[in-house]
Design an enzyme around this catalytic site. Sequence first.
Site, PDB file in Angstrom:
ATOM      1  N   GLU A   1       0.824  -1.216   0.000  1.00  0.00           N
ATOM      2  CA  GLU A   1       0.000   0.000   0.000  1.00  0.00           C
ATOM      3  C   GLU A   1       0.857   1.264   0.000  1.00  0.00           C
ATOM      4  OE1 GLU A   1      -2.993   2.363   2.948  1.00  0.00           O
ATOM      5  OE2 GLU A   1      -2.399   0.338   3.482  1.00  0.00           O
ATOM      6  N   ASP A   2       1.955   1.242   0.767  1.00  0.00           N
ATOM      7  CA  ASP A   2       2.710   2.485   0.995  1.00  0.00           C
ATOM      8  C   ASP A   2       4.014   2.610   0.206  1.00  0.00           C
ATOM      9  OD1 ASP A   2       0.780   3.087   2.816  1.00  0.00           O
ATOM     10  OD2 ASP A   2       1.930   2.520   4.579  1.00  0.00           O
TER      11      ASP A   2
END
Length: 733
Positions: free
Chosen positions: A90-91
């Site tokens: 996600e990051d």
Amino acid sequence: MTMIDPEAERKEILRHYRRLLRYAKPFLKDNDAKIIKKAFNTSLEAHGGMRRKSGEPYILHPLAVAQIAVEEIGLGTTAIVAALLHDVVEDTELEISDIEREFGPSVAKIIEGLTKISGVFDYGTSQQAENFRKMLLTLSDDVRVILIKLADRLHNMRTLDSMPRHKQLKIASETMYLYAPLAHRLGLYTFKMELEDLYLKYTDTDTYKDISNKIRQTRSARNKFIKDFLHPIEEELRKYGFKFMIKGRPKSIYSILKKIKKQNITFDEIYDLFAIRIILDVPLENEKAACWQVYSIITDFYQPNPDRLRDWVNTPKANGYESLHTTVMSRSGQWVEVQIRTKRMDEIAERGYAAHWKYKTEGVASGESGLEMWINKVRDMLEANNSDALEFMDEFRKNLFVEEVFVFTPKGELIILPDKATALDFAFEIHTDIGLQCLGAKVNQKLVPLSYKLKNGDQVEILTSQKQKPNEEWLQYAVTSKARTRIKDALREERKSKSELGRAMLENRLKQLEVADTQNNINKLQAYFNVPSAQDLYYRIATGYIDIKSVKEVIFTATAEKGISMLEPKSFDKEVQKIRGINSDMLVIGGDTANMENYTVAPCCNPIPGDDVFGFQTESGGIEIHRTNCKRGIELMSNYGNRIIKAKWTDQKELAFLAGIRIKGTDRVGLVNDLTKVISTSLKVNMRSITMDSNDGIFEGNIMVFVNDTGHLDMLMQRMGKVNGILTVERFD
């Protein structure tokens, strides 16, 4: 500006990593330590340079989540690796394919379930609800997704201090709305209690501090009491040769507050403020007998309350919880809750699904547990549900976050349904066709309506007729997702066929009137009859709600006059504001002191100046003001975080707000007169209403008063509390 010491940070990260390995060591196999090290290094590199809101290196978060997963849930290597990597897709630039290549399909599958959905969502649906549905879909593959998600949420709640206020409210409300009930359902009671307490800490800080201070102040007296209470029991247990351990724990702060509100009592009146847990070390085959033997020993010394015996040893809860609970009267006149369980039961109670799974794989437990049945129900629900995310979320909470009711078929088969389920839900649980043709039911040989709420132990027989069809009213009786989905499907089909009939009737009518069947003319009919869509128009014609003869030529030639005139919603809100005396200059919304014309005060919680509040942007563009601890507010903050707006009261004092005060006391002549003197004469407060009810010398009363703010209200309540005979004074919504 704080100076960063890279060497000190490196040591801190290593300390956390070594602690994780220390806890994981007992169950590590062959190559596990190397895989964990590889995951740690991958996460460290991927999150390099990233920091949390608190300023600490980001890597400390995945390390903490992995620590919770191993130490507090008891998960193994795969879960540790997934927890360490849970945010990288996600990051950072890493993708699921990279994770699968380096760590295998199991870890990749878990991380895919944990990675938040990105992209565009339909207006009115909630991104959080979509995320939650996606996460649940992974249940059919691997329950560890949800267990790691809960560990992630618990760490986020423990470190919520560094977040801005509006984020605190959103995250805390989302936690209360979804994750605390989910932890409960998966048997993670310690998680559930901590999440609820942390929710309270951030949404109603004063109450949280007040109750925690009271618990702290009573600790030494409580410890002495427990020691005296247990002394004879411990001696007797040793005499019978039991191997045991005893824990004493106070109730959670949130459950104490819930009890205070529900029973309308003070902190000092809560009799079971703490529970004593006796944990036995006995073989599986002796568990039930040992628990009941210990119950017998306890009740030899202390008188039990027969209404407070709970036997979850013979019939475990659906989340796998097993324990024997009794409440007994101590020699000092205090009630004490005692929980009796074995080591195996205690581990399942503390670690929920993970512990249950461990015992299942070790061959200690057999058969399908209530928890597995629940997970199968989740799968069925996900497959059957075709509603939008928010509706699905609502159905999910109603069905799967509640207690159960145990009922029987005429042949004695056990059926487990959610609490408050009806005879109609039972019919659909047996078979969809039986549900659709259900006329009524016999419960324990007596005829009952479809709306009858089932009770534990009921034996239910369903009566059917081929002529029976579902109607809209059924949705008011049905509780289970299965029943509601099937009823909605049937009504949709019925409505569709009726609409087609209505369309044919309208076409014939338009031909008679020699009016063209155009979209423009259909729009005129919709406007004239005030229906939202063409389908609704056809349906109302078919069902006779709109008489086909009332479709006349004049509708298409002149601008139809509407028969009913209503206030627009915004004007109506302004009227309410005028009546309640709320001035638009009184709130600062979103940090902007500009004059906010378009806001209303939520009737569900009735906030007044001094209350901790937030603004919610409604679909019409207006702003609704709620108290941060409002029940409806929890749902709004959880589902529509992007529409939450910071709001606080300014210092204006000249306006009055309606507030409710509940009082309780001993009845006497002149009491009401003394109270009204305090309210009207002493503090010059206007009363709107007062109701009193007296029974056997005890009275309860509700008073509605107009006050300036919470300070004004507190002063009034303090003065009322000093009136002779008044026992409790509290605000109510």
